[in-house]
Design an enzyme around this catalytic site. Sequence first.
Site, PDB file in Angstrom:
ATOM      1  CB  VAL A 165       0.802   7.579  -5.192  1.00 11.20           C
ATOM      2  CG1 VAL A 165       1.959   8.565  -5.048  1.00 11.20           C
ATOM      3  CG2 VAL A 165      -0.048   7.565  -3.932  1.00 11.20           C
ATOM      4  CE  LYS A 166       3.556  13.076  -4.966  1.00 10.39           C
ATOM      5  NZ  LYS A 166       3.513  13.715  -3.642  1.00 10.39           N
TER       6      LYS A 166
END
Length: 458
Positions: free
Chosen positions: A43-44
């Site tokens: 997700v980063k």
Amino acid sequence: MHYYNHVIETIGNTPLVRLNKVTKGIPGTILVKVEYFNPGNSVKDRIALRMIEDAEAAGILKPGGTIIEGTSGNTGMGLALAAVAKGYKCIFTMADKQSQEKINILRAVGAEVVVCPTNVEPDDPRSYYSVAKRLNQEIPNSFYPNQYDNLSNTAAHYDTTGPEIWTQTGGEITHFAAGVGTGGTICGTAKFLKEKNPDVVTVGLDTYGSVFKKYKETGEFDPNEIYPYLTEGIGEDILPQNVDFSLIDHILKVTDKDAAIMARRLSREEGLFVGWSCGTAVYGALEYAREHLKEDDVMVILLPDHGTRYLNKIYNDNWMKDHGFLESRSFATAQDLIRIRPRSRTLISLPQQARVSEAIRLLNRDGISQIPVVDESGSFVGSISESTILSLLIQSPDIKEVPVQEIMEKPFRFVGLHDTIDVLASLIDKDNKALLVRDESNGIHIITQADLLLAMTN
């Protein structure tokens, strides 16, 4: 032809997948947002690109510059991919508890990695926060994104993750659950969803050793809450500016062990090869769902990253055994316990308006020690036990004519059908005298100390 000019253009638009096996007995529709479909497998990637582009627009990051960040690994990977596309150098500081896979991956994409000690205070000059800040001051033309306090983190999820979930669920989402680390994922997404529907409930998942849960509930930053833990990429010993507690309705804590075992279950039972904190998110969200979700509810749980980051940790049986996460003894589960009972036991419950005398009659008639209490809708709102009644009768014999709701204790906790007996035993104490579990056909069973003793001696 249809193609992308660089891999960073593939960030976002990750799929929603329904959970089917680990959710048995839990009402509602439970979906997971699978973020390992991003090019950096986490997700980063979303916040990494946004922080770089915002820094470029502000003139903070200039051509040929160096990106310096403290990371648990995933943000570093996202920054490194963006740096490759845009021509920047990268230096990342990491705590020494992070997996070797994360370090190797970052070096594979051209980053320099500086490993720092975990068990030091955040402002200690050796901490990975402090080392990143020092390098930023020492190296000319460098940029320190600081994902903890950089509000581009929250903005990335407000602009992408939230809208994606809203569209993918057709606006039917009722609950959003995610881990709390830097705070950007849960708060940016929740901000968008709550603007669309203020009734959306946000459930934050924390880890033991982190400050978030107590701070949310009391407003107190308690240093005694801080101690070493193993789960990576979740929890903090600081309060990042990206954590907006007004957007988080509930916070639950999950142990390292429960998170690791759930991550392995997701891989084995759902085909989702996910990271350690994904286990935290799902375990905690399902704990909440057992007691609060209704059939028409739709919960979305965000899964941050991929299992390749943890091959030598939670996916290594020897490592799991060394840390006490895989027992040499095989424990039965709640499901096994229900099956081995000598006879089928129909759950006995009491309406909250019933008199205490009726509770006494049922306890004596059926030879049981405790009874759950329900309201008009059938929801479990309390419990009554023979020890409580006896104590009150000694003080006041007239208590027999009082409605149960006036003396009842808190409702019994729901547990998972596949929770093992060692876990169940740890949950029963003087404040929680029994447990409830839903079977595969949505029937509800009570589990008592007597049931556990029977299972342990069989």
